[in-house]
Each structure stands twice: as C-alpha cells, then as structure tokens.
Design an enzyme around this catalytic site. Structure first.
Site, short mmCIF file in Angstrom:
data_model
loop_
_atom_site.label_atom_id
_atom_site.label_comp_id
_atom_site.label_asym_id
_atom_site.label_seq_id
_atom_site.Cartn_x
_atom_site.Cartn_y
_atom_site.Cartn_z
N CYS A 1 0.84 -1.21 0.00
CA CYS A 1 0.00 0.00 0.00
C CYS A 1 0.87 1.26 0.00
O CYS A 1 1.51 1.55 -0.99
CB CYS A 1 -0.95 -0.06 1.20
SG CYS A 1 -2.27 1.16 1.11
N HIS B 1 -3.45 -5.85 1.24
CA HIS B 1 -2.74 -6.01 2.51
C HIS B 1 -2.66 -7.46 2.99
O HIS B 1 -3.49 -7.89 3.79
CB HIS B 1 -3.45 -5.19 3.59
CG HIS B 1 -3.27 -3.73 3.44
ND1 HIS B 1 -2.31 -3.01 4.11
CD2 HIS B 1 -3.94 -2.83 2.68
CE1 HIS B 1 -2.39 -1.73 3.78
NE2 HIS B 1 -3.37 -1.58 2.91
N GLU C 1 -0.73 -8.63 5.16
CA GLU C 1 -0.42 -8.69 6.60
C GLU C 1 -1.68 -8.65 7.45
O GLU C 1 -1.63 -8.94 8.64
CB GLU C 1 0.55 -7.56 6.99
CG GLU C 1 -0.07 -6.19 7.22
CD GLU C 1 -0.42 -5.44 5.94
OE1 GLU C 1 -0.51 -6.07 4.86
OE2 GLU C 1 -0.64 -4.21 6.03
#
Lengths: 225, 84
Positions: A87, A196, A198
């Site tokens: 991002c 994302h 994560e």
C-alpha cells in the site's frame, strides 16, 4: 539462525505492527526500523508498511522516499535484498524508482475498503514462492490512491517479463491499469502490492489466512540463501 | 525577495478523476459551457537570493526530483518578479 525482517516506521505509518506480527507468525524475527535511522540493524529483508506517511502530503510516499532509512534500503535493494512495499510502501517504492509506474487517486474518488480476491500471477519472486502461479487468494484492500498507472510500453514490458505479481479478480477496486494489484522489479527481490496480506494471517482478525504466504516465502528464500 | 512559481499538472494522458468531479459539479452550480477541468498544484517558492541561472537550475532540479513525479506529471518553472 532466525531470519531478521525489518519493518520501517515512518511518521504516519499504520500497519507496521500488523506487518511485524505477520513476520513473527511466519517464523521470522521482526525488527523495528525507524525512518531517521540509516542503519538497517543487520536485517535480511525489509517490509515498507501501509499507512499515510507524512500525511500523504505532496504525493503519497514522495517525502518518505527521501528519509534516511530509504537511502540504505534503496542501495541494498539494488544489491538484491528482498523488499516488500504494501500500500503506502508500494507508493514509496514507485516514488523511489525501485519499481516503475505510479499510484494515483482511485477512479471512483472513494476510499475503498473490502476483502479483495486476487490472482497470484508470478510465484517466482522472493515474496511469492510459497504460492502457486494462478492461485487465487482473498486479502483486505484499503486505499484512496491505489490506481496503478504506467505508460503503455512499461505495461507491455511488465506483462512480457512476467513482472505482474498479482491481479485483481471480480472487481477492479480502483481503476488500476490491466487490473494490476502488484508488480516486481526485474530481479524479483522488490515487490510492491496495493492489497494487505499482513491483515490476512490469522482467522480471528482476517477474512482468510492467505496473506501469510508472502511472509513465509521470504523466510524460505532467506533460509535457502 | 524574488518569487518563483512551479506549476505541476498531471500529464494529459493520465486520467484526472478529481478534475472530472469538479467538471461534473460545475453545471449543477449554474456554471455552463466548461468542457473540461484538469486539477494541478502550484508551488510558490520565495528565494533568499537573486533569481539567476544557477538558482533556476536548482529549482528545476527540485521540481524534477521532488515537487513533481515525472512518471505522471509535467511541470513548468517561471519567475513571478519581485514579491512584496
């Protein structure tokens, strides 16, 4: 020996803790790196996390790109150190010219937050070797300026060299050219990704755990190196 | 002090959704006849010293490396004369 993966905190980073957590769950040791410290503290790889570094002032990632830690990261990335920009981190990598193209305002003008289906197009990078080429995954996506743009010959080159790492499926959430969600440099050690992974590493907090593969991939690469 | 203005605009081939949103709002507000809007940025730089060739060259360098992202943006540099 446990691999050490650095996660940079810029002023305005948001996802640095989640990135550290993903690194830990993958079995590596997360190392917090500070934007003003040129020293990478002997890390083997670096994650540039999501967020709004420097308030997105001027352009997303434009000011972070000139922070002291980036001088060292740019130099090390050119020598082959694995770097994943997620991002805002992807925006920093484009501003640093480690990756081509740029990320601009979503075509809808709306901030988009959704669980996004992706197809892994290149499973040979430092960050995607634990996936199969063509594998479909779902991870969160949240951005206001995630629209990947580049001129036609750069896009053609990325496609021809297999450097599109991930593509949006079902919905193109931000108007990215050719549904591109992530790309890599020619060497495959630097990857930029708008969604994302994560945030998709644990059943409690993520829609899936299918993001963990990015972090286990780099661990495998470092152990085998 | 002298003032130098750097204007930064998205390249013509890059979609400008903000400019489009402004353009679509104009007729609703009664401003007819505007065919297109592109939105850019203007930087006003106040120089400590004179605006000579060397100063302008440094400003162009700053615009090229920092103020504009030349992957998606064009810029122009002009001297606006003596600021009050």
């Amino acid at each position: 020996m446990t691999a050490r993966v650095g996660v940079v905190t810029f002023p305005g980073s948001l996802d640095d803790r989640d990135a550290q957590r993903a690194v830990r769950l993958a079995g590596a040791e997360p190392v917090a790196l500070w934007h003003r410290d040129k020293d990478l503290h002997q890390v083997d790889a670096v994650v540039l996390p999501g967020g709004f570094s420097y308030g997105d002032y001027l352009r997303c990632g434009a000011i972070s790109r000139f922070s002291p830690v980036m001088d060292t990261i740019i130099e090390q990335a050119r020598q082959g150190m694995p770097v994943l920009g997620i991002c805002n981190g992807f925006q920093v990598l484009c501003e640093s010219h480690l990756l081509p193209g740029a990320l601009t305002r979503n075509d809808s003008l709306h901030f988009v937050c959704r669980d996004q289906k992706l197809r892994i197009e290149n499973a040979d990078t430092a960050w995607t070797s634990d996936y199969a080429s063509g594998q479909e995954i779902v991870v969160p996506l949240k951005n206001g300026e995630g629209r990947f743009v580049a001129d036609e010959h750069v896009l053609d080159e990325l496609e021809a060299e297999g450097r599109v790492v991930a593509r949006y499926l079902d919905v193109n959430p931000n108007g990215s050219y050719r549904d591109i969600a992530g790309i890599t440099n020619a060497a495959g050690n630097v990857v930029g990704l708008m969604p994302h992974p994560e945030h998709a590493v644990e059943p409690l907090t993520g829609p899936t755990t299918e993001g963990l593969g990015f972090f286990t991939s780099v661990l495998k690469q470092l152990v085998n190196a | 002090m002298a003032r130098v203005v750097v204007d930064v605009m998205l390249k013509p081939e890059i979609l400008d959704p903000q400019g489009q949103a402004v353009q679509r709002a104009l007729p609703r507000l009664g401003f007819a006849g505007i065919a297109d809007v592109r939105q850019g940025k203007r930087f006003e730089l106040e120089l400590e010293g004179p605006v000579d060739d060397a100063a302008l060259a440094r400003i162009r360098e700053a615009a090229e490396t920092f103020l504009a992202n030349t992957v998606i943006e064009d810029f122009t540099v002009r001297v606006e004369g003596e600021a009050k």
